[in-house]
Design an enzyme around this catalytic site. Structure first.
Site, PDB file in Angstrom:
ATOM      1  N   TYR A  31       0.818  -1.209   0.000  1.00  0.00           N
ATOM      2  CA  TYR A  31       0.000   0.000   0.000  1.00  0.00           C
ATOM      3  C   TYR A  31       0.855   1.264   0.000  1.00  0.00           C
ATOM      4  O   TYR A  31       0.433   2.308  -0.508  1.00  0.00           O
ATOM      5  CB  TYR A  31      -0.931   0.015   1.214  1.00  0.00           C
ATOM      6  CG  TYR A  31      -2.059  -0.993   1.146  1.00  0.00           C
ATOM      7  CD1 TYR A  31      -1.853  -2.267   0.648  1.00  0.00           C
ATOM      8  CD2 TYR A  31      -3.321  -0.670   1.589  1.00  0.00           C
ATOM      9  CE1 TYR A  31      -2.871  -3.194   0.589  1.00  0.00           C
ATOM     10  CE2 TYR A  31      -4.360  -1.598   1.543  1.00  0.00           C
ATOM     11  CZ  TYR A  31      -4.122  -2.859   1.042  1.00  0.00           C
ATOM     12  OH  TYR A  31      -5.135  -3.773   0.978  1.00  0.00           O
ATOM     13  N   LYS A  85       3.075 -15.444   3.897  1.00  0.00           N
ATOM     14  CA  LYS A  85       3.256 -16.276   2.702  1.00  0.00           C
ATOM     15  C   LYS A  85       4.751 -16.547   2.564  1.00  0.00           C
ATOM     16  O   LYS A  85       5.377 -16.310   1.526  1.00  0.00           O
ATOM     17  CB  LYS A  85       2.683 -15.568   1.468  1.00  0.00           C
ATOM     18  CG  LYS A  85       2.513 -16.471   0.244  1.00  0.00           C
ATOM     19  CD  LYS A  85       1.568 -17.622   0.450  1.00  0.00           C
ATOM     20  CE  LYS A  85       1.393 -18.414  -0.854  1.00  0.00           C
ATOM     21  NZ  LYS A  85       0.665 -19.682  -0.638  1.00  0.00           N
ATOM     22  N   ASP A 142      -3.292 -18.280   2.310  1.00  0.00           N
ATOM     23  CA  ASP A 142      -4.319 -19.006   1.574  1.00  0.00           C
ATOM     24  C   ASP A 142      -4.976 -20.067   2.458  1.00  0.00           C
ATOM     25  O   ASP A 142      -6.198 -20.262   2.417  1.00  0.00           O
ATOM     26  CB  ASP A 142      -3.749 -19.635   0.301  1.00  0.00           C
ATOM     27  CG  ASP A 142      -2.416 -20.331   0.519  1.00  0.00           C
ATOM     28  OD1 ASP A 142      -1.800 -20.156   1.579  1.00  0.00           O
ATOM     29  OD2 ASP A 142      -1.976 -21.060  -0.400  1.00  0.00           O
ATOM     30  N   ASP A 144      -6.210  -6.775   5.179  1.00  0.00           N
ATOM     31  CA  ASP A 144      -7.341  -6.128   4.518  1.00  0.00           C
ATOM     32  C   ASP A 144      -8.324  -7.178   4.012  1.00  0.00           C
ATOM     33  O   ASP A 144      -9.543  -7.083   4.208  1.00  0.00           O
ATOM     34  CB  ASP A 144      -6.811  -5.277   3.363  1.00  0.00           C
ATOM     35  CG  ASP A 144      -7.846  -4.307   2.810  1.00  0.00           C
ATOM     36  OD1 ASP A 144      -9.001  -4.317   3.293  1.00  0.00           O
ATOM     37  OD2 ASP A 144      -7.508  -3.541   1.894  1.00  0.00           O
ATOM     38  N   ASP A 168     -12.176  -8.483   6.023  1.00  0.00           N
ATOM     39  CA  ASP A 168     -13.462  -8.400   5.328  1.00  0.00           C
ATOM     40  C   ASP A 168     -14.106  -9.773   5.213  1.00  0.00           C
ATOM     41  O   ASP A 168     -15.335  -9.906   5.304  1.00  0.00           O
ATOM     42  CB  ASP A 168     -13.278  -7.789   3.937  1.00  0.00           C
ATOM     43  CG  ASP A 168     -13.194  -6.266   3.982  1.00  0.00           C
ATOM     44  OD1 ASP A 168     -13.276  -5.713   5.090  1.00  0.00           O
ATOM     45  OD2 ASP A 168     -13.041  -5.647   2.918  1.00  0.00           O
TER      46      ASP A 168
END
Length: 352
Positions: free
Chosen positions: A136, A186, A218, A242, A246
């Site tokens: 970001y 990851k 994942d 993020d 959600d």
């Protein structure tokens, strides 16, 4: 105790009104409210989504209670003038690096989850997301290669001190819960994630009473829908956090029930300075209709009371009042009910 009140756009002012009614009902001595414009409202009035006067008020406050930003009439503006840049600007200017997003299944709402009720009822977790790093804020651009093809790139990086400070927040949060922390990365693919994992393991030595495990992002996404009850506290980077936060919101049935806190390094006389907001956005399609559910806004106020003002008893009372309102069947349209914004707010105040 100075609280900056930034209602913002869309349903922001409507839900903020109800949260302030709850705050008034607590009758706390010595609370000063500092109101300011932000987002699309600020752009239309001042030419910028985060005017200098708003930022000055936010800096002076012990905590910021934030409604929502987002205005379709601003979609054509340059990116730095769009309403959403206000929240990014506040996070950067106030060094708000730790986002806390609790996801808890309230009794009676299990049928609203995308998961089977017997799985949904086990959800009681906290996602700790790093806010100031990752792709970001890294270098980014679209460039043209020598052969004429366009290529976009975003630079992902974390310095070890950035990982260390968010890890401490997560470990301390776990100490106050069930003492279980899952670090999500990851590391099998990304060097950034390998550093993340290495530093979290180093920090873990300072918290021997917290059980740490690691999970690839994942797999974590899969486990959140397969067995969410296994999680207590999850700590992860900006991009993964993020997405996962959600996802967790829909696991509990409605994004209209989720509050959040963004904490920084600055301290108040009672706790940590932070910004508190519901995660559902400005919902311009229902703005002004009185249909918005203010519960996430009210629960954000509870987090403000707990983390920035050190008022745990009052925070717990507000949360119990919201739970009792739900138990009594007073629900907004997002929860399958018919109660309006003001009705829900009044019901919470009554039970408080």
């Amino acid at each position: 105790m100075k609280i900056a009140v930034l209602a913002g756009d869309g349903i922001g002012p409507e839900i903020m009104e109800q949260a302030l009614a709850v705050l008034a009902a607590l009758k706390l001595d010595g609370v000063e409210l500092l109101h300011a414009d932000v987002g699309g409202t600020a752009y239309h009035r001042h030419g910028h989504p985060l005017p200098p006067e708003t930022l000055e008020i936010a800096r002076a406050a012990d905590a910021i209670l934030f409604g929502a930003v987002g205005d379709p009439s601003c979609d054509g503006l340059e990116r730095h003038l769009r309403p959403e840049q206000a929240i990014l600007g506040l996070r950067h200017a106030l060094t708000l690096f730790a986002n806390l997003r609790p996801a808890t299944m309230f009794p009676g709402l299990e049928s609203l989850s995308a998961l089977r009720p017997e799985i949904a009822e086990t959800i009681d977790l906290l996602i700790v997301r790093e806010l100031n790093g990752d792709v970001y804020f890294g270098e980014k651009a679209i460039r043209t290669l020598d052969d004429g093809r366009r290529q976009g790139f975003d630079f992902m990086s974390y310095a070890e001190d950035e990982v260390r400070r968010i890890a401490h927040v997560a470990f301390r949060a776990a100490e106050g819960r069930d003492r279980r922390l899952c670090s999500v990365d990851k590391a099998n693919v990304l060097e950034t994630s390998q550093l993340w994992r290495d530093v979290v393991i180093e920090v873990a030595k300072e918290y021997p009473d917290v059980r740490l495990n690691h999970m690839y992002v994942d797999n974590c996404a899969m486990q959140l829908v397969k067995d969410p009850g296994q999680f207590d506290v999850i700590v992860t980077g900006n991009l993964f956090g993020d997405i996962l936060s959600d996802q967790a919101s829909m696991c509990v049935g409605s994004i209209g029930m989720l509050a959040s806190a963004s904490l920084g390094e600055a301290h108040t006389p009672w706790g940590t300075k932070g910004l508190y907001e519901p995660i559902h956005g400005s919902a311009p399609d229902i703005a002004g209709t009185g249909k918005a559910n203010p519960m996430a806004m009210v629960l954000s106020l509870a987090m403000l009371l707990r983390h920035s003002l050190g008022r745990e008893a009052e925070a717990a009372l507000v949360e119990k009042a919201v739970a009792r309102t739900l138990e009594d069947g007073i629900k907004g349209a997002d929860l399958g009910g018919s109660a309006g914004t003001a009705e829900i707010g009044a019901a919470i105040v009554e039970r408080l």
